[in-house]
Scaffold this motif. Structure first.
Motif, PDB file in Angstrom:
ATOM      1  N   GLY A  47      -3.968  -5.859   4.676  1.00 32.59           N
ATOM      2  CA  GLY A  47      -4.044  -5.036   5.873  1.00 32.59           C
ATOM      3  C   GLY A  47      -4.650  -3.663   5.685  1.00 32.59           C
ATOM      4  N   TRP A  48      -5.213  -3.393   4.519  1.00 30.62           N
ATOM      5  CA  TRP A  48      -5.840  -2.093   4.298  1.00 30.62           C
ATOM      6  C   TRP A  48      -7.265  -2.098   4.827  1.00 30.62           C
ATOM      7  N   GLN A  49      -7.681  -0.969   5.364  1.00 33.66           N
ATOM      8  CA  GLN A  49      -9.071  -0.765   5.761  1.00 33.66           C
ATOM      9  C   GLN A  49      -9.701   0.090   4.664  1.00 33.66           C
ATOM     10  N   VAL A  50     -10.689  -0.438   3.976  1.00 31.96           N
ATOM     11  CA  VAL A  50     -11.305   0.244   2.836  1.00 31.96           C
ATOM     12  C   VAL A  50     -12.444   1.130   3.318  1.00 31.96           C
ATOM     13  N   HIS A  51     -12.363   2.406   2.941  1.00 32.03           N
ATOM     14  CA  HIS A  51     -13.451   3.332   3.238  1.00 32.03           C
ATOM     15  C   HIS A  51     -14.404   3.451   2.051  1.00 32.03           C
ATOM     16  N   ARG A  52     -13.829   3.370   0.835  1.00 32.11           N
ATOM     17  CA  ARG A  52     -14.660   3.570  -0.356  1.00 32.11           C
ATOM     18  C   ARG A  52     -13.971   2.998  -1.588  1.00 32.11           C
ATOM     19  N   ILE A  53     -14.760   2.383  -2.444  1.00 32.43           N
ATOM     20  CA  ILE A  53     -14.300   1.986  -3.781  1.00 32.43           C
ATOM     21  C   ILE A  53     -15.265   2.611  -4.767  1.00 32.43           C
ATOM     22  N   LYS A  54     -14.730   3.376  -5.698  1.00 30.42           N
ATOM     23  CA  LYS A  54     -15.571   4.002  -6.719  1.00 30.42           C
ATOM     24  C   LYS A  54     -14.863   3.898  -8.063  1.00 30.42           C
ATOM     25  N   VAL A  55     -15.576   4.242  -9.114  1.00 28.24           N
ATOM     26  CA  VAL A  55     -15.010   4.263 -10.458  1.00 28.24           C
ATOM     27  C   VAL A  55     -14.624   5.700 -10.782  1.00 28.24           C
ATOM     28  N   ASP A  56     -13.366   5.882 -11.214  1.00 25.57           N
ATOM     29  CA  ASP A  56     -12.868   7.195 -11.602  1.00 25.57           C
ATOM     30  C   ASP A  56     -12.012   7.028 -12.851  1.00 25.57           C
ATOM     31  N   ASP A  57     -12.362   7.705 -13.913  1.00 25.22           N
ATOM     32  CA  ASP A  57     -11.644   7.627 -15.193  1.00 25.22           C
ATOM     33  C   ASP A  57     -11.520   6.191 -15.690  1.00 25.22           C
ATOM     34  N   GLY A  69      -2.107   2.954   9.616  1.00 25.61           N
ATOM     35  CA  GLY A  69      -2.956   4.125   9.808  1.00 25.61           C
ATOM     36  C   GLY A  69      -2.724   5.241   8.813  1.00 25.61           C
ATOM     37  N   ASN A  70      -1.855   5.027   7.822  1.00 28.02           N
ATOM     38  CA  ASN A  70      -1.601   6.038   6.793  1.00 28.02           C
ATOM     39  C   ASN A  70      -2.761   6.078   5.814  1.00 28.02           C
ATOM     40  N   ARG A  71      -3.133   7.273   5.389  1.00 22.62           N
ATOM     41  CA  ARG A  71      -4.210   7.429   4.411  1.00 22.62           C
ATOM     42  C   ARG A  71      -3.694   7.011   3.041  1.00 22.62           C
ATOM     43  N   ALA A  79     -10.281  -4.831 -14.786  1.00 21.46           N
ATOM     44  CA  ALA A  79     -10.306  -6.205 -15.307  1.00 21.46           C
ATOM     45  C   ALA A  79      -9.229  -7.071 -14.653  1.00 21.46           C
ATOM     46  N   SER A  80      -8.021  -6.547 -14.537  1.00 16.56           N
ATOM     47  CA  SER A  80      -6.904  -7.335 -14.002  1.00 16.56           C
ATOM     48  C   SER A  80      -6.658  -7.091 -12.518  1.00 16.56           C
ATOM     49  N   LEU A  81      -7.217  -6.018 -11.970  1.00 18.38           N
ATOM     50  CA  LEU A  81      -6.980  -5.573 -10.592  1.00 18.38           C
ATOM     51  C   LEU A  81      -5.496  -5.294 -10.334  1.00 18.38           C
ATOM     52  N   ARG A  82      -4.786  -4.891 -11.402  1.00 23.70           N
ATOM     53  CA  ARG A  82      -3.390  -4.457 -11.255  1.00 23.70           C
ATOM     54  C   ARG A  82      -3.382  -3.006 -10.824  1.00 23.70           C
ATOM     55  N   ILE A  83      -2.494  -2.687  -9.896  1.00 27.40           N
ATOM     56  CA  ILE A  83      -2.417  -1.324  -9.393  1.00 27.40           C
ATOM     57  C   ILE A  83      -1.856  -0.401 -10.468  1.00 27.40           C
ATOM     58  N   ARG A  84      -2.472   0.776 -10.614  1.00 23.17           N
ATOM     59  CA  ARG A  84      -2.049   1.771 -11.603  1.00 23.17           C
ATOM     60  C   ARG A  84      -1.364   2.958 -10.933  1.00 23.17           C
ATOM     61  N   SER A  85      -1.837   3.330  -9.753  1.00 25.14           N
ATOM     62  CA  SER A  85      -1.198   4.420  -9.016  1.00 25.14           C
ATOM     63  C   SER A  85      -1.503   4.253  -7.535  1.00 25.14           C
ATOM     64  N   LEU A  86      -0.622   4.820  -6.717  1.00 24.04           N
ATOM     65  CA  LEU A  86      -0.777   4.747  -5.269  1.00 24.04           C
ATOM     66  C   LEU A  86      -0.298   6.054  -4.665  1.00 24.04           C
ATOM     67  N   GLU A  87      -1.151   6.659  -3.846  1.00 25.19           N
ATOM     68  CA  GLU A  87      -0.779   7.838  -3.082  1.00 25.19           C
ATOM     69  C   GLU A  87      -0.923   7.491  -1.615  1.00 25.19           C
ATOM     70  N   VAL A  88       0.115   7.808  -0.837  1.00 20.17           N
ATOM     71  CA  VAL A  88       0.096   7.542   0.593  1.00 20.17           C
ATOM     72  C   VAL A  88       0.356   8.854   1.315  1.00 20.17           C
ATOM     73  N   GLU A  89      -0.504   9.186   2.246  1.00 21.23           N
ATOM     74  CA  GLU A  89      -0.287  10.339   3.101  1.00 21.23           C
ATOM     75  C   GLU A  89       0.154   9.784   4.447  1.00 21.23           C
ATOM     76  N   PHE A  90       1.466   9.846   4.689  1.00 21.93           N
ATOM     77  CA  PHE A  90       2.033   9.258   5.891  1.00 21.93           C
ATOM     78  C   PHE A  90       1.707  10.109   7.104  1.00 21.93           C
ATOM     79  N   SER A  91       1.337   9.435   8.184  1.00 17.34           N
ATOM     80  CA  SER A  91       1.140  10.127   9.447  1.00 17.34           C
ATOM     81  C   SER A  91       2.521  10.346  10.080  1.00 17.34           C
ATOM     82  N   GLU A  92       2.576  11.247  11.029  1.00 13.47           N
ATOM     83  CA  GLU A  92       3.846  11.547  11.673  1.00 13.47           C
ATOM     84  C   GLU A  92       4.368  10.283  12.356  1.00 13.47           C
TER      85      GLU A  92
END
Length: 107
Positions: A47-57, A69-71, A79-92
């Motif tokens: 259910g995520w809407q992807v704006h951008r995928i880039k390589v970082d570190d 609608g949360n950012r 390689a594994s597509l395992r999540i390493r970190s997640l930041e969510v900016e919740f809308s009101e």
């Protein structure tokens, strides 16, 4: 000689601090990386809407919005597509139930 010893100690401490920070990086061999499109399909199925995928570190970094609608900004091992970190900016007035046991006011 006293100044040289202090400089060497300071340099050693800086290098040690830098190596601890480097643990956030991904170290997968490029030959083992999955295509970005695989990651895009995987997160869009959730259910995520992807704006951008880039390589970082050395990690894939996904920026977009979740189904509420949360950012979001997430890092994945390429390689594994395992999540390493997640930041969510919740809308009101966000529904936090999709994010597990997140503390809210009154708890």
């Amino acid at each position: 000689m006293k100044y040289l010893s202090l400089s060497a100690t300071a340099l050693a401490l800086m290098l040690a601090a830098g190596s601890a920070h480097a643990d956030d990086d991904c170290h997968d061999a490029v030959a083992d990386w999955q295509p970005r499109e695989n990651l895009r399909q995987m997160v869009e199925q959730h259910g995520w809407q992807v704006h951008r995928i880039k390589v970082d570190d050395g990690c894939y970094e996904v920026k977009g919005r979740d189904r509420h609608g949360n950012r979001i900004e997430a890092k994945y091992a390429p390689a594994s597509l395992r999540i390493r970190s997640l930041e969510v900016e919740f809308s009101e007035n966000s529904d936090l139930s999709a994010y597990g046991n997140v503390p809210t006011a009154g708890q």
